[in-house]
Design a protein around this motif. Structure first.
Motif, PDB file in Angstrom:
ATOM      1  N   THR A 153     -64.196 -32.614  47.972  1.00  0.00           N
ATOM      2  CA  THR A 153     -62.747 -32.598  48.141  1.00  0.00           C
ATOM      3  C   THR A 153     -61.993 -32.344  46.839  1.00  0.00           C
ATOM      4  OG1 THR A 153     -62.575 -34.985  47.738  1.00  0.00           O
ATOM      5  CG2 THR A 153     -62.923 -34.286  50.020  1.00  0.00           C
ATOM      6  N   SER A 154     -62.735 -32.286  45.715  1.00  0.00           N
ATOM      7  CA  SER A 154     -62.033 -32.222  44.430  1.00  0.00           C
ATOM      8  C   SER A 154     -62.812 -31.406  43.401  1.00  0.00           C
ATOM      9  CB  SER A 154     -61.858 -33.643  43.887  1.00  0.00           C
ATOM     10  OG  SER A 154     -63.123 -34.231  43.672  1.00  0.00           O
ATOM     11  N   LYS A 180     -63.375 -31.922  39.377  1.00  0.00           N
ATOM     12  CA  LYS A 180     -63.116 -32.787  38.226  1.00  0.00           C
ATOM     13  C   LYS A 180     -63.600 -32.042  36.997  1.00  0.00           C
ATOM     14  CE  LYS A 180     -63.522 -36.752  41.208  1.00  0.00           C
ATOM     15  NZ  LYS A 180     -64.486 -37.485  41.985  1.00  0.00           N
ATOM     16  N   ARG A 223     -57.291 -32.532  43.253  1.00  0.00           N
ATOM     17  CA  ARG A 223     -57.644 -32.786  44.656  1.00  0.00           C
ATOM     18  C   ARG A 223     -57.164 -31.597  45.479  1.00  0.00           C
ATOM     19  NH1 ARG A 223     -60.225 -37.188  44.949  1.00  0.00           N
ATOM     20  NH2 ARG A 223     -59.838 -38.813  43.403  1.00  0.00           N
ATOM     21  N   GLY A 230     -66.013 -37.843  49.404  1.00  0.00           N
ATOM     22  CA  GLY A 230     -65.907 -36.930  50.550  1.00  0.00           C
ATOM     23  C   GLY A 230     -67.039 -37.202  51.520  1.00  0.00           C
ATOM     24  N   PRO A 254     -64.841 -39.189  54.931  1.00  0.00           N
ATOM     25  CA  PRO A 254     -63.664 -38.315  55.090  1.00  0.00           C
ATOM     26  C   PRO A 254     -63.991 -36.931  55.653  1.00  0.00           C
ATOM     27  CG  PRO A 254     -63.446 -39.581  53.084  1.00  0.00           C
ATOM     28  CD  PRO A 254     -64.814 -39.914  53.642  1.00  0.00           C
ATOM     29  N   GLN A 309     -58.626 -35.150  55.274  1.00  0.00           N
ATOM     30  CA  GLN A 309     -59.563 -36.028  54.562  1.00  0.00           C
ATOM     31  C   GLN A 309     -58.824 -36.965  53.621  1.00  0.00           C
ATOM     32  OE1 GLN A 309     -59.955 -35.628  51.075  1.00  0.00           O
ATOM     33  NE2 GLN A 309     -58.524 -33.905  51.021  1.00  0.00           N
ATOM     34  N   ALA A 313     -57.429 -39.903  52.389  1.00  0.00           N
ATOM     35  CA  ALA A 313     -57.481 -41.317  52.766  1.00  0.00           C
ATOM     36  C   ALA A 313     -56.231 -42.068  52.332  1.00  0.00           C
ATOM     37  CB  ALA A 313     -58.713 -41.965  52.144  1.00  0.00           C
ATOM     38  N   GLY A 330     -64.076 -42.428  45.393  1.00  0.00           N
ATOM     39  CA  GLY A 330     -62.623 -42.435  45.551  1.00  0.00           C
ATOM     40  C   GLY A 330     -62.123 -43.436  46.576  1.00  0.00           C
ATOM     41  N   LEU A 331     -62.864 -43.573  47.689  1.00  0.00           N
ATOM     42  CA  LEU A 331     -62.408 -44.483  48.755  1.00  0.00           C
ATOM     43  C   LEU A 331     -62.467 -45.949  48.345  1.00  0.00           C
ATOM     44  CD1 LEU A 331     -63.968 -43.155  52.085  1.00  0.00           C
ATOM     45  CD2 LEU A 331     -61.561 -43.528  51.646  1.00  0.00           C
ATOM     46  N   TYR A 379     -61.107 -47.138  45.935  1.00  0.00           N
ATOM     47  CA  TYR A 379     -59.766 -47.526  45.471  1.00  0.00           C
ATOM     48  C   TYR A 379     -58.983 -48.206  46.592  1.00  0.00           C
ATOM     49  CZ  TYR A 379     -59.988 -44.678  41.190  1.00  0.00           C
ATOM     50  OH  TYR A 379     -60.311 -44.153  39.964  1.00  0.00           O
TER      51      TYR A 379
HETATM   52  N1  LIG Z   1     -56.379 -44.235  45.391  1.00  0.00           N
HETATM   53  C1  LIG Z   1     -57.046 -43.922  46.500  1.00  0.00           C
HETATM   54  N2  LIG Z   1     -56.950 -44.709  47.602  1.00  0.00           N
HETATM   55  C2  LIG Z   1     -57.615 -44.382  48.729  1.00  0.00           C
HETATM   56  N3  LIG Z   1     -58.405 -43.305  48.865  1.00  0.00           N
HETATM   57  C3  LIG Z   1     -58.531 -42.497  47.804  1.00  0.00           C
HETATM   58  C4  LIG Z   1     -57.871 -42.745  46.568  1.00  0.00           C
HETATM   59  N4  LIG Z   1     -58.187 -41.758  45.693  1.00  0.00           N
HETATM   60  C5  LIG Z   1     -59.015 -40.919  46.368  1.00  0.00           C
HETATM   61  N5  LIG Z   1     -59.211 -41.350  47.623  1.00  0.00           N
HETATM   62  C6  LIG Z   1     -60.010 -40.708  48.687  1.00  0.00           C
HETATM   63  O1  LIG Z   1     -61.357 -40.611  48.255  1.00  0.00           O
HETATM   64  C7  LIG Z   1     -61.944 -39.431  48.820  1.00  0.00           C
HETATM   65  C8  LIG Z   1     -62.509 -38.555  47.713  1.00  0.00           C
HETATM   66  O2  LIG Z   1     -63.335 -39.319  46.876  1.00  0.00           O
HETATM   67  P1  LIG Z   1     -64.076 -38.665  45.606  1.00  0.00           P
HETATM   68  O3  LIG Z   1     -65.069 -39.678  45.138  1.00  0.00           O
HETATM   69  O4  LIG Z   1     -63.082 -38.148  44.652  1.00  0.00           O
HETATM   70  O5  LIG Z   1     -64.795 -37.488  46.379  1.00  0.00           O
HETATM   71  P2  LIG Z   1     -65.512 -36.145  46.058  1.00  0.00           P
HETATM   72  O6  LIG Z   1     -66.016 -36.248  44.641  1.00  0.00           O
HETATM   73  O7  LIG Z   1     -66.545 -36.159  47.092  1.00  0.00           O
HETATM   74  O8  LIG Z   1     -64.551 -35.028  46.255  1.00  0.00           O
HETATM   75  C9  LIG Z   1     -60.836 -38.682  49.559  1.00  0.00           C
HETATM   76  O9  LIG Z   1     -60.907 -38.975  50.936  1.00  0.00           O
HETATM   77  C10 LIG Z   1     -59.571 -39.272  48.921  1.00  0.00           C
HETATM   78  O10 LIG Z   1     -58.464 -39.202  49.796  1.00  0.00           O
END
Ligand SMILES: Nc1ncnc2c1ncn2[C@@H]1O[C@H](COP(=O)(O)OP(=O)(O)O)[C@@H](O)[C@H]1O
Ligand SMILES: CCCC(=O)OP(=O)(O)O
Length: 354
Positions: free
Chosen positions: A13-14, A16, A32, A184, A211, A253, A255, A303-304, A306
């Motif tokens: 989803t992102s 970095k 993102r 994700g 997600p 996706q 969250a 991320g979730l 958080y």
């Molecule tokens: N502060 C937050 N609170 C809730 N959900 C979050 C927050 N920050 C990111 N997310 C959710 O976490 C997910 C992405 O997590 P991440 O570990 O960054 O994923 P990836 O590296 O797989 O793209 C997404 O569904 C995003 O909406």
């Protein structure tokens, strides 16, 4: 000597991206992407994500020629040991052709290779998603010809487990932990003395929904669904890995947005979070069983993690197993920079992917 390291980490989803001088972070950014971008085939996303990385460098006022090494998140390759690998021609082809499976992290190595070709630096990956330390008894399934695989957030799961062990003055190989990465995709690993002996395959429809992933589905219902919708393999794979979970149930996706809706009283979204929490908890229980109950710590990351709302739904199910620590987000960027730095400084030998 100071090395300039560009870290690129493409997730479902992102994107970095970070700059390091030796193992010190000097700039970092998380981009993102909207759902319509992440649903595109990977080869169509590469240009967009490459440009995002180049504009990050521009913002940082760094000349790409000054980068010594690109350290990329490793993708779906052949099963291999952990460590830092040179991005070989064979690796780039495996990633570009998605020969061993499709995941956004495949694009990291391809982008690093493109950067190397243009600017003449080195390019490596560290602890790719295919690090395989499974014990024999978790490999078979009940169908001859189908074996389970180890495909998970290896880099971050190991990085946060090490971080936790350090926080209690122990080494990673001294502890037993269950690490639950919720990004994700969601993967839950049983870490026994520094080895991940069991984990749900984050790309095979195993484990909890997430997600973007369906998670486990009843086999016969899935077979019917495929036949009724006249689907080919690629469409099924997309449904399982890119269009499932929150995307299928709620259309996004994101969250953060969904949590706001749940907290504002949207009962349907609340029910999705409750189902997700129960599924994550059951996966953790399964890893506790494979560790025979000998669990020092449960660690949540991604991320979730958080989301206090989600954590409050999960913890009551699993707190009887072991104490809980939360490392929201990820420690992947630091782990990737350190992997590159170790090989640049000769502390570790660079491995070759063949
Ligand atoms: N502060 C937050 N609170 C809730 N959900 C979050 C927050 N920050 C990111 N997310 C959710 O976490 C997910 C992405 O997590 P991440 O570990 O960054 O994923 P990836 O590296 O797989 O793209 C997404 O569904 C995003 O909406
Ligand atoms: C392939 C397992 C790792 C994974 O699912 O990563 P994302 O959460 O970044 O999609």
């Amino acid at each position: 000597m100071t090395y300039t390291i560009l870290v690129v980490n493409l997730g479902g989803t992102s994107t970095k991206v970070a700059l390091y001088e030796n193992d010190e972070s000097i700039a970092v950014e998380t981009l993102r992407h909207p759902t319509e971008i992440i649903m595109q085939p990977f080869h169509e996303q590469i240009e967009f994500r490459f440009k995002a990385i180049m504009s990050f460098l521009e913002q940082c006022d760094v000349d790409p020629q000054d980068i010594d090494i690109v350290s990329a998140r490793g993708g779906v390759l052949k099963p291999i040991q952990g460590g830092t690998y040179d991005i070989s021609r064979e690796m780039v082809e495996d990633l570009r052709e998605n020969r061993h499976g499709q995941h956004a992290s495949n694009m990291s190595g391809v982008i690093a290779d493109r950067f190397r070709a243009r600017y003449g630096c080195q390019a490596v990956i560290t602890d790719p998603v295919v690090v395989d330390e499974l014990i024999d008894e978790v490999r078979p399934t009940g169908l001859r010809g189908i074996e389970r695989r180890s495909v998970f957030h290896a880099l971050n799961q190991k990085a946060v487990a090490r971080k936790y062990a350090e926080s209690i003055n122990k080494s990673y190989s001294d502890i037993n932990a269950i690490v639950c990465h919720m990004g994700g995709g969601i993967t839950v690993g049983a870490h026994r003395h520094g080895k991940v002996i069991d984990v749900n395959d984050g790309l095979s429809g195993e484990g909890p929904m997430s997600p973007t992933r369906t998670g486990s589905l009843p086999n016969d219902r899935l077979a019917r669904y495929i036949l009724e919708n006249d689907m080919d393999y690629d469409s099924v794979y997309d449904v399982l890995t890119k269009e499932g979970g929150f995307i299928s149930l709620a259309g996004t996706q994101d969250a953060i947005e969904l949590e706001e809706r749940a907290l504002a009283g949207d009962g349907a979204i609340e029910a999705i979070f409750r189902a997700l929490a129960a599924q994550v908890a059951k996966e953790i229980g399964s890893r506790a069983a494979i560790l025979k109950g000998d669990v020092d710590q449960i660690i949540f990351t991604g991320g979730l993690a958080y989301s206090q709302y989600l954590m409050d739904l999960i913890i009551p199910y699993i707190s009887f197993i072991a104490p809980v620590a939360v490392y929201a987000g990820e420690a992947e960027m630091q782990a990737l920079a350190e992997g590159a730095y170790r090989v640049l400084t000769g502390q570790e030998e660079m491995k070759t992917y063949v």
